[in-house]
Design an enzyme around this catalytic site. Structure first.
Site, PDB file in Angstrom:
ATOM      1  N   ASP A  37       0.951  -1.197   0.277  1.00  0.00           N
ATOM      2  CA  ASP A  37      -0.128   0.141   0.069  1.00  0.00           C
ATOM      3  C   ASP A  37       0.868   1.200  -0.195  1.00  0.00           C
ATOM      4  O   ASP A  37       2.019   1.140   0.372  1.00  0.00           O
ATOM      5  CB  ASP A  37      -0.738   0.000   1.169  1.00  0.00           C
ATOM      6  CG  ASP A  37      -2.200   0.864   1.003  1.00  0.00           C
ATOM      7  OD1 ASP A  37      -3.066   0.170   0.832  1.00  0.00           O
ATOM      8  OD2 ASP A  37      -1.989   2.218   0.934  1.00  0.00           O
ATOM      9  N   ASP A  53       3.736   1.844  -4.418  1.00  0.00           N
ATOM     10  CA  ASP A  53       2.991   2.647  -5.568  1.00  0.00           C
ATOM     11  C   ASP A  53       2.757   1.936  -6.522  1.00  0.00           C
ATOM     12  O   ASP A  53       3.531   1.709  -7.326  1.00  0.00           O
ATOM     13  CB  ASP A  53       3.388   4.007  -5.570  1.00  0.00           C
ATOM     14  CG  ASP A  53       2.583   4.870  -6.457  1.00  0.00           C
ATOM     15  OD1 ASP A  53       1.666   4.473  -6.992  1.00  0.00           O
ATOM     16  OD2 ASP A  53       2.953   6.187  -6.731  1.00  0.00           O
ATOM     17  N   VAL A  54       1.347   1.419  -6.904  1.00  0.00           N
ATOM     18  CA  VAL A  54       1.262   0.489  -7.973  1.00  0.00           C
ATOM     19  C   VAL A  54       1.534   1.177  -9.225  1.00  0.00           C
ATOM     20  O   VAL A  54       1.597   0.681 -10.392  1.00  0.00           O
ATOM     21  CB  VAL A  54      -0.064  -0.020  -7.845  1.00  0.00           C
ATOM     22  CG1 VAL A  54      -0.122  -1.132  -6.486  1.00  0.00           C
ATOM     23  CG2 VAL A  54      -1.350   0.886  -8.038  1.00  0.00           C
ATOM     24  N   ASN A  80      -5.992  -5.037  -5.668  1.00  0.00           N
ATOM     25  CA  ASN A  80      -7.333  -4.414  -5.317  1.00  0.00           C
ATOM     26  C   ASN A  80      -7.022  -2.878  -4.973  1.00  0.00           C
ATOM     27  O   ASN A  80      -7.837  -2.073  -4.937  1.00  0.00           O
ATOM     28  CB  ASN A  80      -7.529  -4.973  -3.711  1.00  0.00           C
ATOM     29  CG  ASN A  80      -8.377  -3.934  -3.011  1.00  0.00           C
ATOM     30  OD1 ASN A  80      -9.738  -4.099  -3.147  1.00  0.00           O
ATOM     31  ND2 ASN A  80      -8.105  -3.149  -2.024  1.00  0.00           N
ATOM     32  N   TYR A 150     -13.546   6.543 -14.295  1.00  0.00           N
ATOM     33  CA  TYR A 150     -13.572   5.339 -13.411  1.00  0.00           C
ATOM     34  C   TYR A 150     -14.296   4.183 -13.875  1.00  0.00           C
ATOM     35  O   TYR A 150     -13.664   3.150 -13.938  1.00  0.00           O
ATOM     36  CB  TYR A 150     -14.295   5.919 -12.119  1.00  0.00           C
ATOM     37  CG  TYR A 150     -14.323   4.588 -10.988  1.00  0.00           C
ATOM     38  CD1 TYR A 150     -13.164   4.290 -10.570  1.00  0.00           C
ATOM     39  CD2 TYR A 150     -15.361   3.965 -10.995  1.00  0.00           C
ATOM     40  CE1 TYR A 150     -13.305   3.075  -9.680  1.00  0.00           C
ATOM     41  CE2 TYR A 150     -15.656   2.996  -9.800  1.00  0.00           C
ATOM     42  CZ  TYR A 150     -14.454   2.577  -9.207  1.00  0.00           C
ATOM     43  OH  TYR A 150     -14.312   1.533  -8.372  1.00  0.00           O
ATOM     44  N   LYS A 154     -12.618   0.467 -15.017  1.00  0.00           N
ATOM     45  CA  LYS A 154     -12.851  -0.770 -14.434  1.00  0.00           C
ATOM     46  C   LYS A 154     -13.533  -1.772 -15.392  1.00  0.00           C
ATOM     47  O   LYS A 154     -13.360  -2.876 -15.447  1.00  0.00           O
ATOM     48  CB  LYS A 154     -14.144  -0.602 -13.406  1.00  0.00           C
ATOM     49  CG  LYS A 154     -13.609   0.069 -11.908  1.00  0.00           C
ATOM     50  CD  LYS A 154     -12.502  -0.828 -11.436  1.00  0.00           C
ATOM     51  CE  LYS A 154     -12.058  -0.251 -10.195  1.00  0.00           C
ATOM     52  NZ  LYS A 154     -11.094  -1.122  -9.363  1.00  0.00           N
ATOM     53  N   THR A 185     -16.825   1.724   2.894  1.00  0.00           N
ATOM     54  CA  THR A 185     -15.569   1.862   3.152  1.00  0.00           C
ATOM     55  C   THR A 185     -15.105   3.304   3.386  1.00  0.00           C
ATOM     56  O   THR A 185     -15.840   4.357   2.845  1.00  0.00           O
ATOM     57  CB  THR A 185     -14.549   1.342   2.125  1.00  0.00           C
ATOM     58  OG1 THR A 185     -14.653   2.405   0.896  1.00  0.00           O
ATOM     59  CG2 THR A 185     -15.026  -0.057   1.607  1.00  0.00           C
TER      60      THR A 185
END
Ligand code: NAI
Length: 249
Positions: A37, A53-54, A80, A150, A154, A185
């Site tokens: 993360d 950091d992805v 995720n 977004y 996805k 969340t």
């Protein structure tokens, strides 16, 4: 209950929300779980965290290797980590579109690329036992207003999941995704904080779900844990909706 005893799992974006609930559940069911993360601390026991950091390939490669060393390999990868953006094609500029692509789509590509040699070794020992689960979204297929960038990112996660499943099935690596509806969340908390009337906004989000309530992070975690488990040994290239009935297509 799916027994995950002995599985070594890496969860990206595992310090909050769906990722944290997933890492905790995997550990509860017997897996050794590592979290990657941007801000991996603090994490509850027994989870171990690695900063990554992805959107940055060098940071991903270093963190995946560190996690593999900690765990003694990687059997399961949960991709995720993700970010959102509100707006239509007129509202979001090119930089925002690129940022969503970098994190939500290329993030999965980078982490998978770094983890695949480990997953291949795991599959050689336990055929069908290696798995990738991507967190997609009902936005991939539902046509939600104000979520153009977004939703497109996805949609790409859904297609990528199907393509990866085809590429790696012969190696014994299963690839699936979950498509959550709106999940309670910190992400949704931040959206509500910015709303003019947070209570009215929460009521509207609840009403959008046919079940009349938001999905919980634990409910998504349970679906991810199933797809990651040996119980799903014949399941690959699928999208499991956890969306309170709000199906897209
Ligand atoms: P969250 O904001 O609570 O958690 C996201 C985590 O990802 C955070 O710990 C954050 O630090 C981490 N992260 C963000 N960018 C990162 C990066 N570049 N590198 C590494 N880590 C990064 O969000 P939530 O709700 O748990 O979302 C998780 C996933 O679920 C995302 O992919 C999101 O698109 C997806 N999702 C969420 C839904 C919701 O309603 N909350 C609905 C459908 C899908």
């Amino acid at each position: 209950m799916t027994d995950l005893k002995g599985l070594k799992a890496v969860v990206t974006g595992g310090a909050s929300g769906i990722g944290l609930a997933t890492a905790r559940l995997l550990a509860e069911r017997g897996a050794d779980a590592a979290v990657l993360d941007l801000r991996p601390e603090p994490l509850p026991e027994p989870l171990c965290g690695h900063r990554a950091d992805v959107a940055d390939d060098a940071s991903v490669r270093a963190a995946v290797e560190a996690a593999a060393e900690d765990l003694g390999g990687i059997d399961v990868l949960i991709n995720n980590a993700g970010i959102g953006a509100v707006g239509t094609v007129e509202d979001n500029d090119d930089d925002e579109w690129r940022r969503l692509w970098e994190v939500n789509v290329l993030g999965i590509v980078r982490v998978s690329r770094a983890a695949l040699p480990h997953l291949r070794r795991a599959a050689a020992v336990h055929p069908g036992g290696a798995a990738i689960v991507n967190t997609c979204s009902i936005a991939a297929t539902a046509g939600l207003p104000q979520r153009a960038a977004y939703s497109a990112s996805k949609g790409a996660v859904l297609s990528l999941t199907l393509a990866m499943a085809a590429d790696h099935v012969a190696e014994g690596i299963r690839v699936n995704c979950v498509t959550p509806g709106t999940v309670d969340t910190p992400w949704v908390g931040r959206l509500l904080d910015r709303a003019a009337d947070p209570e009215a906004e929460r009521a509207a989000l609840n009403a959008r779900q046919p079940t009349g309530r938001l999905v919980t992070a634990g409910e998504v975690a349970a679906a991810i844990a199933y797809l990651a488990s040996p119980a799903a040994g014949a399941v690959t290239g699928t999208a499991l909706a956890v969306d309170g009935g709000m199906h897209g297509l």
